[in-house]
Design an enzyme around this catalytic site. Structure first.
Site: not given
Length: 462
Positions: A25, A127, A341, A356, A360-361, A380-381
């Site tokens: 976040h 957020d 990353q 995962h 963001n990823s 949320d994944q």
């Protein structure tokens, strides 16, 4: 001269950013701060001493010194017993970490009151996980609030449709109907905390989203219909180009520089996931048996409420002799501390990402044109996995969410890696990911995302 200066200050717009205190976040809101700062707007980034230090420590691909209007403000939570808002019953429902976030309500209120007479308008961007702690802002006459959603718009739409009960068109309705219930992906404390945030957002429905129309156009339009208000899609809020000037000196790049293009799979499960000893063992064997080069970020999850800057690890349950074996073979590189990353994903040698599927990823992988082998863990994944694999079609599933209780075998991991990295299907995924990356980069540079950001800035500085 003093009066002239005071008038000039009073004419300004000040931005106050209130992130949720976890790494996934912090990153997008710090990048949003960068974009707002580029418009010469003063930006106050609020957090605890630890979270602010972590945000700066893990900054990737830009130099904070280039944006002098960003000011970090360290909040000091009130002691639990002295809070007039956080009752014992609330603490019992949501646990200690969530409580530590709620205890920021009073220092945030005090900070906003302190600066409110120095600016013509205070714009609070919080957020979605900190809506409860900024709710006092609505009672301040020159203050307005905007909620920033760190999830995908697809996920936000699925949650909104659950609340509003408004019908969705086909085939979107059919896809969302297949998603797992929220209670299956969040623990009970998190569900209670989310409810608190949603109830606190009744006073404002305008939203900012870490996405763009090129990724989620149809879902953005539908979300505006569900919420009956403007939704700005201003993402992805990560650099879409890697600058040599700010590229990290991390040790992994000397190894990556020696590898062929698209020959390495990057393996990382974010900062909130710790795999079991048995699962680490199977993953290690699966990667080795795939005969595919890999870079693996393996460390314990950041501890909630503690010092989140994780230094080099030591023993993380790898098979005996594993590190020495893969080093001798030259097939893998293991990192036991934090790694940059985005820059790794942007390296030419990276051809796939086992993830995962945190949003963001996903955004970083899309930006860099890297397809995903999705392994959702929580939150949320599972919903992001559906978006990545069934809607955008730039990924495969390693373990389906309905099988989350099972140990994923080395054979299944080996097969997933080979599918993503050495098959015609994997090549097609890479091609689609590269095309989407190109569209997203154009969007951020001078397309829809850029225009949405300009529209939002024009709105708040009106």
């Amino acid at each position: 001269m003093a009066n002239s200066f005071d008038l000039q200050k009073h004419d300004q717009i000040a931005i106050v950013i209130v992130p949720y205190l976890e790494q996934g976040h912090l990153n997008p809101l710090l990048n949003l701060s960068r974009l707002l700062s580029s418009h010469k707007l003063p930006v106050f980034f609020l957090g605890t001493t630890t979270s602010n230090r972590q945000a700066k420590f893990r900054l990737s691909s830009w130099d904070i010194l280039d944006f002098p209007t960003i000011q970090f403000h360290d909040l000091v939570p009130v002691p639990p017993g002295s809070s007039s808002f956080v009752t014992t019953s609330v603490r019992e429902k949501i646990g200690s970490f969530f409580t530590s976030v709620l205890l920021l309500r009073e220092p945030i209120r005090d900070f906003l009151q302190e600066i409110s007479n120095r600016y013509r308008r205070i714009v609070v961007i919080n957020d979605s996980g900190t809506s409860w702690v900024v709710q006092d802002a609505v009672s301040m006459p020159n203050t307005e609030c905007y909620c920033f959603h760190t999830t995908s718009v697809f996920t936000a739409l699925s949650f909104a449709s659950e609340s509003t009960k408004k019908p969705l068109p086909s085939p979107v309705a059919e896809i969302i109907a297949q998603l797992p219930p929220r209670e299956n992906t969040f623990d009970s404390e998190t569900v209670e905390y989310i409810k608190m945030q949603q109830e606190s957002r009744d006073f404002y429905s305008v939203g900012l989203h870490n996405s763009c129309k090129e990724i989620e156009g149809i879902f953005i339009d539908l979300l505006e219909e569900q919420r009956e208000n403007k939704q700005w899609a201003i993402g992805p809020l990560n650099p879409v180009e890697i600058s040599e000037k700010t590229r990290s000196k991390h040790e992994c790049f000397s190894w990556l520089d020696k590898q062929d293009q698209n020959s390495v799979i990057y393996v990382s499960f974010g900062s909130t996931t710790t795999l079991s000893k048995e699962q680490i063992y199977e993953l290690a064997l699966g990667l080795e048996q795939s005969a595919q080069k890999f870079i693996w970020i393996i460390r314990e999850a950041d501890k909630k409420g503690g010092d989140n800057i994780v230094e080099r690890g030591s023993d993380l349950d790898l098979p005996e002799g594993y590190e020495a074996r893969i080093k001798e073979k030259g097939v893998g590189f293991i990192v036991k501390n934090w790694a940059p990353q985005l820059e790794i994903l942007g390296h030419a040698s990276i051809g796939g990402f086992m993830s995962h599927c945190g949003w963001n990823s996903c955004n970083e992988s899309i930006s860099m044109g890297v397809p995903i082998a999705s392994w959702p863990m929580h939150s949320d994944q599972p919903r992001n996995t559906v978006l990545i694999t069934k809607v955008l079609k730039i990924g495969i599933v390693v373990r389906a969410w309905e099988n989350r209780g099972e140990l994923v075998s080395a054979v299944r991991i080996e097969n997933a890696v080979r599918t993503l990295m050495r098959s015609a299907e994997g090549d097609e995924l890479r091609q689609r990911a590269a095309e989407l990356s190109g569209a997203v980069k154009k969007s951020v540079m001078n397309g829809s995302s850029h225009k949405e950001m300009d529209s939002f800035v024009a709105h708040i500085t009106r």
